[in-house]
Write an enzyme that holds these catalytic residues in place. Structure first.
Site, PDB file in Angstrom:
ATOM      1  N   TRP A 536     138.897 117.890  78.380  1.00  0.00           N
ATOM      2  CA  TRP A 536     138.801 118.449  79.742  1.00  0.00           C
ATOM      3  C   TRP A 536     140.026 118.090  80.570  1.00  0.00           C
ATOM      4  CZ3 TRP A 536     133.477 117.129  82.345  1.00  0.00           C
ATOM      5  CH2 TRP A 536     132.434 117.168  81.417  1.00  0.00           C
ATOM      6  N   HIS A 537     141.131 117.771  79.946  1.00  0.00           N
ATOM      7  CA  HIS A 537     142.305 117.286  80.668  1.00  0.00           C
ATOM      8  C   HIS A 537     143.412 118.336  80.709  1.00  0.00           C
ATOM      9  CE1 HIS A 537     141.002 112.855  79.698  1.00  0.00           C
ATOM     10  NE2 HIS A 537     140.181 113.472  80.529  1.00  0.00           N
ATOM     11  N   SER A 538     143.066 119.543  81.043  1.00  0.00           N
ATOM     12  CA  SER A 538     144.040 120.629  81.104  1.00  0.00           C
ATOM     13  C   SER A 538     145.095 120.349  82.161  1.00  0.00           C
ATOM     14  CB  SER A 538     143.332 121.945  81.436  1.00  0.00           C
ATOM     15  OG  SER A 538     142.272 122.188  80.530  1.00  0.00           O
TER      16      SER A 538
END
Length: 604
Positions: A536-538
């Site tokens: 979830w670390h875009s």
């Protein structure tokens, strides 16, 4: 039809997006400039006082396929992940990721920030500039006087309601087994002292068991009368006239407000438009506004306003693998809660009401190590790994290769698994060499994007995760609570492999390590491609770097070629950071508040 919000025709500042960065920057500016009218338009729902956002133990619920707090972006299938489509969730609610993430307090290396200035020419973005802003944002309840931490900021950091016994085992046994990787009480000092050390990880959770998210810290209790945050408002595009951003087009989102009218509306900005919709959506808003690569815009039927080839490119993430293990039934875990067992929920809710106590007041992801290979270990990673080592790690001793955490729960679909007491070992690769891209497929804001995650397209990333898998298995099979490998979630080793050892109790610290053959390594590589997921670390899709190097914004966060338009969120990161990106988003947003305040003739 019912109009959910009364939105004026004009505001001084407009934020297109109401996630982590938008809430921090808007909140700071509203406090510093109480006469300034500030509008924040968030496509998702409000999070104010909602238990699913306040109680840490509910974090897993936001990943349910039926979740209304998340947007699930689906990439094109890729051979690099065994023909799968990668699904990348991002927050779709006020506060964005801060309101739905797993609250892991894991901060970058100082060299990560220094690179933004030294390598990309962004003056004012080095660690000496950003670390004070991280301190300003937090109250480090564990020890407010600790170096690089804060003592009176709005965001609380603590060990939460309790620390899992599994984490204590992981830290103690890990330090004993990995003899040159000792235990520490500070794994987030942003320097080399935090590397190759086992520690109990703090959390973005207050000591009274409440999620420390940005809307509750910066927005909901803000007394500024001219700060307006409206949910269920989907921004289509920025309106640009003669090279100047003058407002935005939006509509009410009927996924939040079912009976709202669906006409397109306009709101004007007197001073500034800030796109702050996150790394997955900010480039799409820019492209729908006519800012991007000509070939992308023309294909989507959007007129070119300014050609910016870097929009939507440089997509980065932290790839994640999760290996499950079986632990002693007596060990307290979140599994009953996350399975949805009524008795577990009843007890957890009752305990939480008593000052945030019990497992509802934590995420039980406690034990951590930021691991980096020592020179003598480099041969174990093989030649494919050299790409990451030479480009990123060799000359930066404060950077780890990955961080490994232990979770007293199963991070997955428990309904599909046998009713065992699971723990899992999660590995996040800090600086993947792989890159992806995200672009609009049409001018319709509800159309699915053209998305390529790019995960594992570099063999260096596979080599790193292969080594991490072996390291994690050796540590976890020595934990006192270990009761076996859950092989359904591990590589499918060939018959007769030494890696198929079926242990149902921990081995001794000095037990021989598992020996892996070349065929076993192939099985691990295939497994990694089959299971790797997003963390979830875009980030990186509107990068802050020179225009001729694919940049989208300059060091003042201003979009090239357009006046009165900025981007403020994780999309501006020119290169990745060793952290769960909540802290990076906060640093970016605090810095943005400083920049905008100076341009307005004041300070925050």
């Amino acid at each position: 039809m019912t109009i959910p919000h009364t939105i004026e025709a004009e505001y001084d500042l407009i934020f297109a997006g109401g996630g982590t960065a938008a809430c921090v920057t808007a909140g700071r500016l509203a406090t510093a400039f109480p006469d300034l009218s500030i509008l924040v338009l968030e496509r998702g729902a409000t999070t104010k006082d909602k238990k699913e956002h306040i109680q840490p133990g509910q974090c897993i619920t936001h990943l349910a396929p039926t979740s209304k707090t998340m947007e699930f972006n689906i990439s094109k299938p890729s051979e690099h992940v065994a023909g799968r489509s990668s699904v990348v969730p991002c927050g779709r609610c006020v506060g964005g990721g801060s309101s739905v993430n797993f609250m892991m307090y894991n901060r970058p290396a100082a060299s990560d920030f220094d690179a933004w200035e030294a390598e990309f020419g962004n003056v004012g973005w080095s660690s000496k500039d950003l670390i004070p802003l991280l301190q300003k944002a937090e109250t480090y309840e564990i020890d407010p006087k600790k170096s690089t931490h804060g003592s009176d900021g709005p965001l609380k950091v603590s060990f939460a309601s309790e620390i899992s016994d599994l984490a204590k085992e992981f830290v103690e046994i890990g330090a004993k087994f990995e003899k040159n990787r000792p235990e520490t009480d500070e794994g987030n000092a942003l320097n080399v002292e935090s590397i190759n050390k086992f520690f109990i990880m703090p959390k973005w959770i207050s000591k009274d068991g409440r999620r420390s998210d940005v809307p509750h810290a910066y927005i909901y209790n803000n007394p500024a009368k001219k700060l307006s945050v409206f949910d269920g408002t989907l921004v289509h595009r920025v309106i640009i006239e003669d090279g100047v951003a003058v407002g935005v087009e939006y509509q009410f989102d009927n996924r939040v407000h079912e009976s709202a009218p669906q006409d397109i509306r306009v709101v004007k900005a007197r001073k500034l438009v800030v796109v702050a919709a996150g790394a997955m959506s900010s480039p799409l808003i820019l492209e729908r506004s006519g800012l991007g690569a000509k070939v992308v815009l023309e294909k989507a039927g959007v007129a070119v306003v300014a050609e910016l080839a870097g929009v939507g490119e440089n997509y980065q993430d932290h790839t994640l693998t999760i290996a499950p293990y079986i632990v002693d039934e007596k060990i307290k875990t979140l599994n009953p809660l996350w399975r949805g067992e009524p008795a577990a929920w009843g007890q957890a809710l009752t305990e939480w009401e008593n000052g945030g106590a019990g497992i509802m007041g934590t995420n039980y992801i406690d034990g951590l190590i930021k691991m980096r290979p020592y020179p003598e270990e480099l041969p174990e990673l093989g030649p494919d790994f050299l790409e990451i080592w030479n480009s990123t790690l060799a000359n930066n001793p404060d950077k780890p290769l990955f961080w490994m955490s232990t979770a007293a729960a199963m991070l997955g679909d428990l309904a599909a698994l046998p009713k065992l007491n699971f723990m899992c070992s999660a590995v996040l690769l800090g600086y993947p060499a792989s890159r992806g891209r995200i672009h609009i497929s049409s001018s319709d804001p509800l159309a699915a994007p053209d998305f390529e995650a790019g995960f594992l397209s570099s063999p260096a990333d596979v080599a790193a995760l292969r080594w991490a898998y072996k390291k994690g298995r050796e540590i976890n099979r020595r934990l006192p609570s270990f009761r076996g490998v859950f092989f359904a979630g591990h590589p499918q080793f060939p018959e007769g492999s030494a890696a198929l050892v079926e242990e149902t109790a921990p081995v001794s610290l000095d037990a021989p390590k598992i020996v892996y053959s070349a065929e076993d390594d192939k099985a691990i590589d295939l497994y990694i491609r089959q299971v790797v997921v997003t963390a979830w670390h875009s980030c990186g899709t509107c990068a802050m770097k020179p225009l001729d190097k694919g940049g989208v914004v300059d060091s003042k966060l201003s979009v090239y070629g357009v006046k009165k338009l900025k981007v403020v969120d994780l999309s501006i990161m020119p290169s990745n950071v060793n952290s769960n990106t909540y802290s990076a988003a906060v640093a970016i947003a605090e810095k943005a508040a400083v920049i905008i305040a100076e341009e307005l003739g004041g300070s925050v």
